[in-house]
Every structure is written in C-alpha cells, then in structure tokens.
Design a protein around this motif. Structure first.
Motif, mmCIF file in Angstrom:
data_model
loop_
_atom_site.group_PDB
_atom_site.id
_atom_site.type_symbol
_atom_site.label_atom_id
_atom_site.label_comp_id
_atom_site.label_asym_id
_atom_site.label_seq_id
_atom_site.Cartn_x
_atom_site.Cartn_y
_atom_site.Cartn_z
ATOM 1 N N ALA A 11 1.004 -1.160 -0.024
ATOM 2 C CA ALA A 11 -0.154 -0.133 -0.052
ATOM 3 C C ALA A 11 0.986 1.058 -0.163
ATOM 4 O O ALA A 11 1.990 1.383 -0.572
ATOM 5 C CB ALA A 11 -0.963 -0.180 1.180
ATOM 6 N N VAL A 13 2.909 2.861 1.985
ATOM 7 C CA VAL A 13 4.223 2.853 2.443
ATOM 8 C C VAL A 13 5.130 2.136 1.537
ATOM 9 O O VAL A 13 6.201 2.789 1.177
ATOM 10 C CB VAL A 13 4.255 2.589 4.206
ATOM 11 N N GLU A 34 2.247 -8.222 -1.750
ATOM 12 C CA GLU A 34 0.876 -7.758 -1.246
ATOM 13 C C GLU A 34 0.114 -8.789 -1.342
ATOM 14 O O GLU A 34 -0.208 -9.498 -2.238
ATOM 15 C CB GLU A 34 0.493 -6.427 -1.935
ATOM 16 N N ALA A 43 -5.036 0.453 5.674
ATOM 17 C CA ALA A 43 -5.605 1.610 6.580
ATOM 18 C C ALA A 43 -5.506 2.911 5.083
ATOM 19 O O ALA A 43 -6.181 3.530 5.324
ATOM 20 C CB ALA A 43 -4.447 1.927 7.126
ATOM 21 N N THR A 44 -4.577 2.647 4.198
ATOM 22 C CA THR A 44 -4.367 3.552 3.234
ATOM 23 C C THR A 44 -5.756 4.045 2.478
ATOM 24 O O THR A 44 -6.182 5.138 2.216
ATOM 25 C CB THR A 44 -3.497 3.133 1.957
ATOM 26 N N CYS A 48 -8.851 9.038 6.298
ATOM 27 C CA CYS A 48 -9.415 10.129 5.942
ATOM 28 C C CYS A 48 -8.647 11.121 4.852
ATOM 29 O O CYS A 48 -9.275 12.152 4.531
ATOM 30 C CB CYS A 48 -9.904 11.013 7.077
ATOM 31 N N SER A 50 -5.925 13.058 4.579
ATOM 32 C CA SER A 50 -5.842 14.530 5.282
ATOM 33 C C SER A 50 -4.269 14.680 5.387
ATOM 34 O O SER A 50 -3.821 13.697 5.724
ATOM 35 C CB SER A 50 -6.669 14.643 6.126
ATOM 36 N N VAL A 175 3.153 -12.795 3.235
ATOM 37 C CA VAL A 175 4.131 -13.281 3.878
ATOM 38 C C VAL A 175 4.041 -14.183 5.119
ATOM 39 O O VAL A 175 3.333 -13.417 6.007
ATOM 40 C CB VAL A 175 5.161 -12.113 4.067
ATOM 41 N N PRO A 207 -1.163 -2.038 9.990
ATOM 42 C CA PRO A 207 -1.474 -2.457 11.291
ATOM 43 C C PRO A 207 -0.982 -3.913 11.459
ATOM 44 O O PRO A 207 -1.100 -4.290 12.772
ATOM 45 C CB PRO A 207 -3.015 -2.425 10.882
ATOM 46 N N ASN A 208 -0.660 -4.641 10.369
ATOM 47 C CA ASN A 208 -0.067 -5.980 10.595
ATOM 48 C C ASN A 208 1.445 -5.996 11.001
ATOM 49 O O ASN A 208 1.906 -7.136 11.128
ATOM 50 C CB ASN A 208 -0.682 -6.641 9.602
ATOM 51 N N ASP A 314 -2.340 2.036 12.394
ATOM 52 C CA ASP A 314 -1.293 1.161 12.665
ATOM 53 C C ASP A 314 -0.628 1.738 13.970
ATOM 54 O O ASP A 314 0.194 2.565 13.899
ATOM 55 C CB ASP A 314 -0.499 1.269 11.397
ATOM 56 N N GLY A 341 -2.258 6.804 12.670
ATOM 57 C CA GLY A 341 -3.072 7.641 12.072
ATOM 58 C C GLY A 341 -2.670 9.055 11.273
ATOM 59 O O GLY A 341 -3.224 9.727 10.686
ATOM 60 N N GLY A 343 0.011 8.171 8.798
ATOM 61 C CA GLY A 343 1.110 7.391 7.977
ATOM 62 C C GLY A 343 0.862 7.759 6.221
ATOM 63 O O GLY A 343 1.747 7.731 5.540
ATOM 64 N N LEU A 344 -0.634 8.093 5.905
ATOM 65 C CA LEU A 344 -0.654 8.554 4.546
ATOM 66 C C LEU A 344 0.212 9.741 4.074
ATOM 67 O O LEU A 344 0.797 9.509 3.266
ATOM 68 C CB LEU A 344 -2.177 8.702 4.411
ATOM 69 N N GLN A 345 0.116 10.759 4.988
ATOM 70 C CA GLN A 345 0.763 11.752 4.502
ATOM 71 C C GLN A 345 2.219 11.761 4.861
ATOM 72 O O GLN A 345 3.133 12.761 4.021
ATOM 73 C CB GLN A 345 -0.062 13.020 5.331
HETATM 74 C C1 LIG Z 1 -9.973 5.925 9.813
HETATM 75 C C2 LIG Z 1 -8.634 6.319 9.389
HETATM 76 C C3 LIG Z 1 -8.354 7.498 8.995
HETATM 77 C C4 LIG Z 1 -7.154 7.754 8.888
HETATM 78 N N1 LIG Z 1 -6.548 9.246 8.391
HETATM 79 C C5 LIG Z 1 -5.601 9.563 7.956
HETATM 80 C C6 LIG Z 1 -5.520 10.997 7.414
HETATM 81 O O1 LIG Z 1 -6.498 11.528 7.396
HETATM 82 N N2 LIG Z 1 -4.066 11.077 7.085
HETATM 83 C C7 LIG Z 1 -2.895 10.352 7.373
HETATM 84 O O2 LIG Z 1 -1.790 10.862 6.924
HETATM 85 N N3 LIG Z 1 -3.225 9.187 7.885
HETATM 86 C C8 LIG Z 1 -4.423 8.654 7.995
HETATM 87 N N4 LIG Z 1 -4.755 7.579 8.561
HETATM 88 C C9 LIG Z 1 -3.422 6.581 8.800
HETATM 89 C C10 LIG Z 1 -2.898 5.985 7.460
HETATM 90 O O3 LIG Z 1 -4.204 5.629 6.782
HETATM 91 C C11 LIG Z 1 -1.903 4.908 7.692
HETATM 92 O O4 LIG Z 1 -0.900 5.364 8.568
HETATM 93 C C12 LIG Z 1 -1.186 4.503 6.416
HETATM 94 O O5 LIG Z 1 -2.078 4.302 5.375
HETATM 95 C C13 LIG Z 1 -0.319 3.199 6.549
HETATM 96 O O6 LIG Z 1 0.095 2.999 5.445
HETATM 97 P P1 LIG Z 1 0.742 1.374 5.150
HETATM 98 O O7 LIG Z 1 1.088 1.189 3.836
HETATM 99 O O8 LIG Z 1 1.722 1.171 6.130
HETATM 100 O O9 LIG Z 1 -0.539 0.340 5.733
HETATM 101 P P2 LIG Z 1 -1.755 -0.019 4.903
HETATM 102 O O10 LIG Z 1 -2.379 0.824 4.112
HETATM 103 O O11 LIG Z 1 -2.490 -0.791 6.051
HETATM 104 O O12 LIG Z 1 -1.117 -1.158 4.258
HETATM 105 C C14 LIG Z 1 -0.359 -2.214 4.637
HETATM 106 C C15 LIG Z 1 -0.461 -3.414 3.415
HETATM 107 O O13 LIG Z 1 0.270 -4.411 3.807
HETATM 108 C C16 LIG Z 1 -0.377 -5.652 3.665
HETATM 109 N N5 LIG Z 1 0.160 -6.758 4.352
HETATM 110 C C17 LIG Z 1 0.050 -6.778 5.805
HETATM 111 N N6 LIG Z 1 0.614 -7.917 6.367
HETATM 112 C C18 LIG Z 1 1.080 -8.708 4.966
HETATM 113 C C19 LIG Z 1 1.752 -9.932 4.882
HETATM 114 N N7 LIG Z 1 2.264 -10.784 6.102
HETATM 115 N N8 LIG Z 1 2.246 -10.292 3.577
HETATM 116 C C20 LIG Z 1 1.706 -9.474 2.504
HETATM 117 N N9 LIG Z 1 1.007 -8.499 2.494
HETATM 118 C C21 LIG Z 1 0.781 -7.711 3.991
HETATM 119 C C22 LIG Z 1 -1.753 -5.474 3.656
HETATM 120 O O14 LIG Z 1 -2.414 -6.237 2.899
HETATM 121 C C23 LIG Z 1 -1.814 -4.080 3.291
HETATM 122 O O15 LIG Z 1 -2.453 -3.732 2.137
HETATM 123 C C24 LIG Z 1 -6.039 7.023 8.771
HETATM 124 C C25 LIG Z 1 -6.260 5.755 9.068
HETATM 125 C C26 LIG Z 1 -7.581 5.269 9.428
HETATM 126 C C27 LIG Z 1 -7.816 3.661 9.946
#
Ligand SMILES: Cc1cc2nc3c(=O)[nH]c(=O)nc-3n(C[C@H](O)[C@H](O)[C@H](O)COP(=O)(O)OP(=O)(O)OC[C@H]3O[C@@H](n4cnc5c(N)ncnc54)[C@H](O)[C@@H]3O)c2cc1C
Length: 388
Positions: A11, A13, A34, A43-44, A48, A50, A175, A207-208, A314, A341, A343-345
C-alpha cells in the motif's frame, strides 16, 4: 528465487519506498509483496486522506512538508494528467482553556519549521468562520496553506502504476514466514510455499506490522486499533470549512457534497482490534459525535446520518509515532511502521528517507534518526501530542 530487496506490504508506504528506491538510483532487484492488491482493508484506502503540518514535534512537520512538496510535483513526476484532487482547505485545531498552552507551544514549533499556521483567539475564530460557535474554546490553530485533504486511492494508483515501469515485481502473496540466521534475515516464505531469498526486508505491513516483525523474531509495539468514520449530509455548505478538530477530539470535514466525521473513540477502552473486525462502532455517532457537532456548528443540529466505515490505525502503543529504519541487531530488517493515524501523509517522505538510507547509507533530505528502533528497545517514548 532471489530479490535484493523484499518489501512486505504494497500500500502507500511499501509503494512509496519502492518508488523512491528507483528515484534514488537503486539498480538491484525489488519485490513488493501484497496479500490483497484490492487494498479493501488497508489503512491507506480506509483513511480520511488528510495532510497537516500541525504536529507537536519538528520531525513530523518535516515529513509532512516533504509530502506537501511531493504533491506539488505530481505532474512533473507522473505526467500532466496526475491529479489527487488536493483540497488545500486547512486544519482548524481548537483548544479549551486547558489545552491552550499546548496549542500555543505546538504553534511555536510549527512556525519555526516554516508552517503557515495562524493562532486565533475565540473572538477571531467566530469573526472568521460565520458557521462556528467558539463556546468553550480558548483558541484555535488554523492552517492558512499547506494542509487539507486529497484522494488516497489516486495517490496509491499513481505510485503503483509508476512501479510497473520501473522493473519492480509486484507479487501477490501473504508473507507467512521470515527466515533468519543469527543477526541476518535470509529470506521470506509466502503462504503458498514460495520462498524468496533476500538481502534486505522492509516491513511496510501497516496495522499488521507487529505480526510481520514477530515472524522475524523481533518485537514491535504496533497493533491494529479500530477507527470509525461516519458520513452525513447537511443542508448548509460552508466553502471556507477546514478539517475541524474539536477539543473533545471529534473531527469533521467536508467530503464532496457530504461531510465525514469521527474521532470519538474512548481512550479508556481503546485497545487492539480484531484484525477481521471492520464493523463501524455505530453508537459513537449518536451518543458522542452528534452532540459535539451540534454545539460546535449550530447548523449541524439538523443533519442526515448516512453510511459509515471502519479502518485500522497502525497504532504504536509506545508513543503514537513512526518507527523508521533498521533493527539495531538485525540490520537487514527495516521498519516503516507505527504511524498511528498520520502515515498516509508521511509515506512519500518516509519512502524518500529510507531510499536514501539504503542507497547512500545515510539520511540526506530528512533525518529520521529520532524515529529509529533504539527508543523501542529502550522503552523511551518519542511522543507526538497531536494524534487525531
Ligand atoms: C480511519 C482512518 C483514518 C486515517 N486518516 C488519516 C489521515 O487523514 N491522514 C493520514 O496521513 N493518515 C491517516 N490514517 C493513517 C494511514 O491510513 C496509515 O498510517 C497509512 O495508510 C499506513 O500505510 P501502510 O501502507 O503502512 O499501511 P496499509 O495501508 O494498511 O497497508 C499495509 C499493507 O500490507 C499488507 N500486508 C500486511 N501483512 C502482510 C503480509 N504478511 N504479507 C503481505 N502483505 C501484507 C496489507 O494487505 C496492506 O495492504 C488513517 C487511518 C485510518 C484507519
């Protein structure tokens, strides 16, 4: 099979890190693994979407400001049609008497970092925003520029599409194991039995991430925390409405022709979520959110509740801040986790920082040392106060 770098999680990150590795000139092989390329529960895509500069520590402000510059370069990087519908409408963070000193202290940090934030009194707030009641509000910090919201799906799609033309393997797989020999990771195994040998693993599992670290025998205090987001309609539209954060923690912002709101989770009962539970906490809206909205924005006394969704933060239970960089003992396992909360930005900035660390052996644009694992090992919080 061998890949020089394996990124677990594709996603925002994971995709950002892969993108910036190539931008930084990395020529080795890269696999982004993925388990769900629809990203239905990431989470991505449930966020929200923002971006703000109103953090309490300079390092978080610097990460967001890098991403802001990245937003302004999208067309140069991805082509003329690149568009993430960035609405630069600001955040408005309100404080009661109790929170006023913290708001003012945060504002000083933000101004020192070059953020364009105005600190306004209750009277100034009501004069500026005709729809707002400043009842019980002592002050507010308002982002004049550089803050707002955007389309997270569009940003993710831009990055993932760019990976396809940069010789990066997008692997669908879960994984399930990480092999380690002493202080070196040697490979990962997918649930379907495929083994990929590697020289470097990056944890971008959102979150995982705590579970993925555990596969390598490493501790990481990151867990899923459920957050519900509610959609509602109202008769009135306010063109100047920023993302408003009430002193209670409830937030609300426009989303196209409707509004979204949340932030009412009870800190006393907040805990790790069941990873399969994406059911919104429906009573939160009626019992906690609506009364706040009706007080803060009298026009919202009459509103029409709509659908809702829940996603998982996460959540770094030590200090609600990112964990970035290598494990001190297992140096070929890198963290990009625990954003709690925001991490997207921060993702584009973290992608750039980790790519620099891998390619050049050091952080060059943004020093992420303070986010390193050392504090986790020592149980020494590096706390962000503005967690929304
Ligand atoms: C309701 C809500 C509102 C939010 N609002 C904001 C905001 O306004 N602004 C902001 O900056 N952030 C916001 N966030 C936080 C932000 O969404 C996350 O911090 C960010 O998206 C994290 O990105 P990521 O790629 O690490 O995680 P994710 O988007 O969760 O991606 C992790 C990926 O890893 C994959 N994965 C996990 N374990 C395995 C495995 N064992 N093998 C293979 N794949 C795996 C999952 O399938 C997933 O696709 C919000 C989050 C939530 C829940």
């Amino acid at each position: 099979m061998h890949r020089d770098i394996v990124i677990v999680g594709g996603a925002i990150v994971g995709a950002s890190i892969a993108y910036f590795l190539r931008e930084e000139g990395y020529r080795g092989t890269i696999a982004v693994i993925e388990r769900d390329p629809s990203f239905a529960q990431a989470a991505t895509t449930l966020s929200c979407a923002s971006i703000r500069q109103q953090f309490s520590i300079p390092e978080n402000i610097r990460l967001s400001r890098f991403t802001l510059r990245f937003f302004h370069e999208l067309q140069a990087r991805f082509g003329a049609s690149a568009d993430i519908a960035f609405r630069e409408k600001g955040y408005l963070i309100l404080a009661s008497d109790e929170g006023r000193d913290i708001l003012a202290a945060n504002h000083r940090v933000q101004i020192a970092e070059g953020a364009d934030i105005a600190l306004l009194s209750a009277a100034e707030l009501e004069a500026r925003f005709a729809w707002l009641s400043a009842d019980g509000v002592a002050a507010g910090a308002y982002g004049l520029s550089g803050e707002g919201w955007f389309d997270a799906h569009a940003l993710l799609a831009l990055l993932r599409t760019a990976l396809k033309s940069r010789d990066i393997d997008l692997v669908k797989g879960d994984v399930a194991d990480i092999a380690r020999s002493g202080d070196r990771i040697t490979g990962v195994t997918l649930a379907n039995g495929t083994t990929i040998e590697t020289g470097l693993v990056i944890n971008a599992a959102g979150p995982n991430a705590g579970n993925v670290a555990a596969l390598a025998g490493l501790g990481l205090p990151v867990e899923p925390r459920k957050r519900s987001v509610f959609v509602f309609e109202a008769a009135d539209r306010f063109d100047d409405m920023p993302l408003l954060v009430d002193p209670s923690g409830v937030y609300v912002r426009p989303e196209g022709s409707v509004y979204i709101t949340g932030g009412a989770e009870d800190a006393a009962t907040d805990g790790p979520a069941d990873p399969a539970d994406f059911e919104p906490d429906w009573p939160l809206f009626e019992e906690r959110i609506w009364p706040v909205l009706a007080t803060r924005i009298p026009a919202f006394e009459a509103l029409k509740p709509g659908r809702a969704w829940a996603g998982h933060y996460d959540y770094n239970s030590l200090d609600q801040n990112a964990v970035i960089g290598p494990h001190p003992d297992v140096a070929n396992f890198l963290f990009a986790n625990g954003f709690s909360g925001h991490g997207l930005q921060q993702a584009p900035a973290v992608g750039k920082a980790l790519a620099e660390w891998i390619v050049h052996g050091e952080y060059r644009s943004i020093d992420c040392t303070a986010f390193g694992y050392a504090r986790i090992a020592e149980g020494r919080p590096f706390r962000e106060l503005n967690v929304i």
